[in-house]
Design an enzyme around this catalytic site. Structure first.
Site, short mmCIF file in Angstrom:
data_model
loop_
_atom_site.label_atom_id
_atom_site.label_comp_id
_atom_site.label_asym_id
_atom_site.label_seq_id
_atom_site.Cartn_x
_atom_site.Cartn_y
_atom_site.Cartn_z
N ASN A 124 0.95 -1.17 0.02
CA ASN A 124 0.16 0.13 -0.08
C ASN A 124 0.99 1.29 -0.02
O ASN A 124 0.51 2.14 -0.53
CB ASN A 124 -1.19 0.02 1.13
CG ASN A 124 -0.55 0.05 2.32
OD1 ASN A 124 0.93 -0.39 2.78
ND2 ASN A 124 -1.25 0.20 3.52
N GLU A 139 4.24 -4.53 12.18
CA GLU A 139 3.25 -3.49 12.12
C GLU A 139 2.01 -3.81 11.36
O GLU A 139 2.29 -4.10 10.23
CB GLU A 139 4.00 -2.31 11.40
CG GLU A 139 5.36 -1.67 11.71
CD GLU A 139 5.01 -0.63 12.98
OE1 GLU A 139 3.74 -0.39 13.15
OE2 GLU A 139 5.89 0.00 13.74
N CYS A 199 -3.29 1.62 6.80
CA CYS A 199 -3.49 1.06 7.98
C CYS A 199 -4.13 2.07 9.02
O CYS A 199 -4.75 1.50 10.02
CB CYS A 199 -2.16 0.42 8.56
SG CYS A 199 -0.92 1.59 8.52
N GLU A 212 8.48 2.52 14.36
CA GLU A 212 9.49 3.15 13.25
C GLU A 212 9.30 4.57 13.28
O GLU A 212 8.24 5.09 13.31
CB GLU A 212 8.61 2.34 11.86
CG GLU A 212 9.20 1.02 11.70
CD GLU A 212 8.49 0.20 10.45
OE1 GLU A 212 7.76 1.00 9.75
OE2 GLU A 212 8.77 -0.66 10.19
#
Ligand code: NAD
Length: 476
Positions: free
Chosen positions: A148, A247, A281, A455
């Site tokens: 994505n 993640e 997300c 991150e």
């Protein structure tokens, strides 16, 4: 038609077998890419292991220079790489180029951070002892990234890993490998020593995972993708006790309180919901609006939804591309149909769309038990729910009632409410009044079913560092 090769030990690798990459807007094959079996993954780990001693001991300033150079090349080529991304992922050209620039910013920020991976001196118990904490790279890292955000998801892992002194074997999504090849080209030209960064392309991700999980030289796996695959990797990592960052998926709530700037809230929701056709997300999945401002909010959001131009992202003027594949379209339809069957109403009036093109949908009358409020939709559907009264606790409890815990959004002008609600929300990231979620210096990541690890920020780099505690007796 483009050809994509793997990169192992500084050499571009062809393979006998290739897999096809298709343009989601047209269904045409746009590239053929090297299909690397598990044995190429092992060769890439060989190369990353061989490169590790040199890279970890190279002075931080020198490592930072190479990383800065790579970030510069990415930025310079943002439009060209953006076009590659649009062809395989579908997002509009401007959005794709913007993502490449953001990806370059992540790499640049990590380059700066390379020089700030500090240790500690701890006050010791006796006069003749000393205690030190020495930062050391975790070692060889395997990175697995989704489709994505085909560039920024890579640089968000690569940057901190390289900054910490790790070497990397990357496996990008099989749907968007050409964006990864473009990143690899920038890194190669920037002068990374061979083997510091390796790219393994494959449409058989399970084989890659098996190979790196079985290899004890790989000390960390950094994964971004679905919760289902994340769970599987957590299980697989147990045998070798590997370090893991995962993640995973999200189900972001938005809370619009009665004192919010309602037009700004609608604009903020439209931005984060319709970006990348809702395939993020952090995309808002449940939009809780106070009943006193719900009509105004829905009116504004519908105007913005209907102003979106859906089409082939490569064409000028298009502001929303197609969904990634037919499965994604089917999921969006299933969620909308379920909501309508259970009493929700469409506030938007556009036709359903054809092929993989799905125009934005705003739904009202949505309730927490509908599918759209329980599963990640990953499409441009904005479900609006309402809440009433003055008790914030109730709506916060509804927002928290999800197995996920990645991002949440809050719109209010009341400072006390900001503090109280932020403290109560069970999510890794909270955006207040539309402030950005993912700048390079922010530690991005989830809790609960959205995974663990961060991150961005110095926390992101620390995820790739082992702190060795050294206790020294001075002797006499
Ligand atoms: P996915 O889990 O299908 O794939 C992600 C990556 O895992 C790809 O590289 C894929 O090839 C690989 N993969 C698939 N099966 C595997 C297996 N058995 N073993 C090892 N690797 C395997 O996810 P996706 O559809 O590419 O991405 C969408 C998902 O990613 C959504 O759930 C989204 O929320 C999540 N996501 C999370 C974040 C975050 O930061 N939390 C960011 C972006 C996307």
């Amino acid at each position: 038609m483009r050809t994509g090769r793997a990169l192992v030990g500084g050499r571009w690798r062809e393979t006998a077998e290739r897999f096809a990459v298709t343009d989601p807007a047209t269904g045409e094959t746009v590239a053929e890419v090297a299909e690397c079996g598990g044995e190429v993954a092992v060769e890439a780990v060989d190369a990353a292991s061989a490169a590790l001693p040199g890279w970890r001991s190279m002075p931080a300033h020198e490592r930072a220079t190479i990383m800065r150079e790579a970030a510069g090349l990415l930025r310079e080529r943002a439009e060209a790489i953006g076009a590659v991304m649009t062809a395989e992922q579908g997002k509009p050209l401007a959005e794709a180029a913007g993502e490449v620039v953001a990806g370059a910013d992540h790499l640049l920020w990590s380059a700066e951070e390379t020089r700030r991976v500090y240790g500690e001196t701890i006050p010791s118990t006796g006069a003749d002892t000393r205690m030190w904490l020495l930062p050391e790279p975790v070692g060889v890292v395997a990175a697995i990234t989704p489709w994505n955000f085909p560039v920024s998801m890579i640089t968000r892992k690569l940057g901190p890993a390289l900054a910490a002194g790790c070497t990397v074997v990357l496996k990008p999504s099989e749907l968007t490998p050409m964006s990864a090849v473009a990143v690899a080209e920038c890194l190669t030209e920037a002068g990374f020593p061979p083997g510091v960064f390796n790219l393994v392309t494959t449409a058989r991700p399970g084989g890659f995972a098996k190979a790196v999980m079985a290899d004890s030289r790989v000390r960390k796996v950094s994964f971004t993708g679905s919760t289902a695959v994340g769970r599987e990797l957590i299980r697989q990592s147990a045998d070798d006790v590997k370090r893991l960052s995962v993640e995973l998926g999200g189900h972001a709530p938005v809370l619009v309180f009665p004192d919010a700037d309602v037009a700004a809230a609608a604009a903020g929701v439209a931005r984060s919901k319709f970006m990348n056709a809702g395939q993020a997300c952090t995309s808002p999945n449940r939009i809780y609006v106070h009943e006193s401002v719900a009509d105004e909010f829905v009116g504004e959001l519908v105007k913005l939804a209907e102003a979106v131009t859906v089409g082939n992202g490569a064409e000028p003027g298009v502001t929303m591309g197609p969904l990634i594949d037919d499965r994604a379209v089917a999921k969006v339809r299933r969620h909308v149909e379920d909501a309508l069957a259970h009493g929700a109403r469409p506030a938007t009036t556009r036709e359903e769309g054809s092929g993989r093109f799905c125009p934005p949908v705003v739904l009202t009358g949505v309730t927490d038990d509908m599918l759209v409020c329980r599963e990640e939709t990953f499409g441009p559907v904005a479900p609006v729910l309402t809440f009433g009264g003055d008790a914030d606790e109730e709506v916060v409890a509804r927002a928290n009632a999800t197995p996920y815990g990645l991002a949440a959004y809050l719109w209010t002008r009341d400072l006390t409410r900001v503090v109280r609600v932020c403290e109560e929300l069970q999510f890794g990231i909270v955006s207040v009044n539309g402030a950005p979620l993912a700048p390079p210096q922010g530690p991005f990541g989830g809790i609960k079913g959205s995974g663990y690890g961060r991150e961005g920020g110095h926390h992101g780099v620390e995820d790739f560092v082992e702190y060795k505690y050294v206790s020294v007796g001075l002797g006499r």
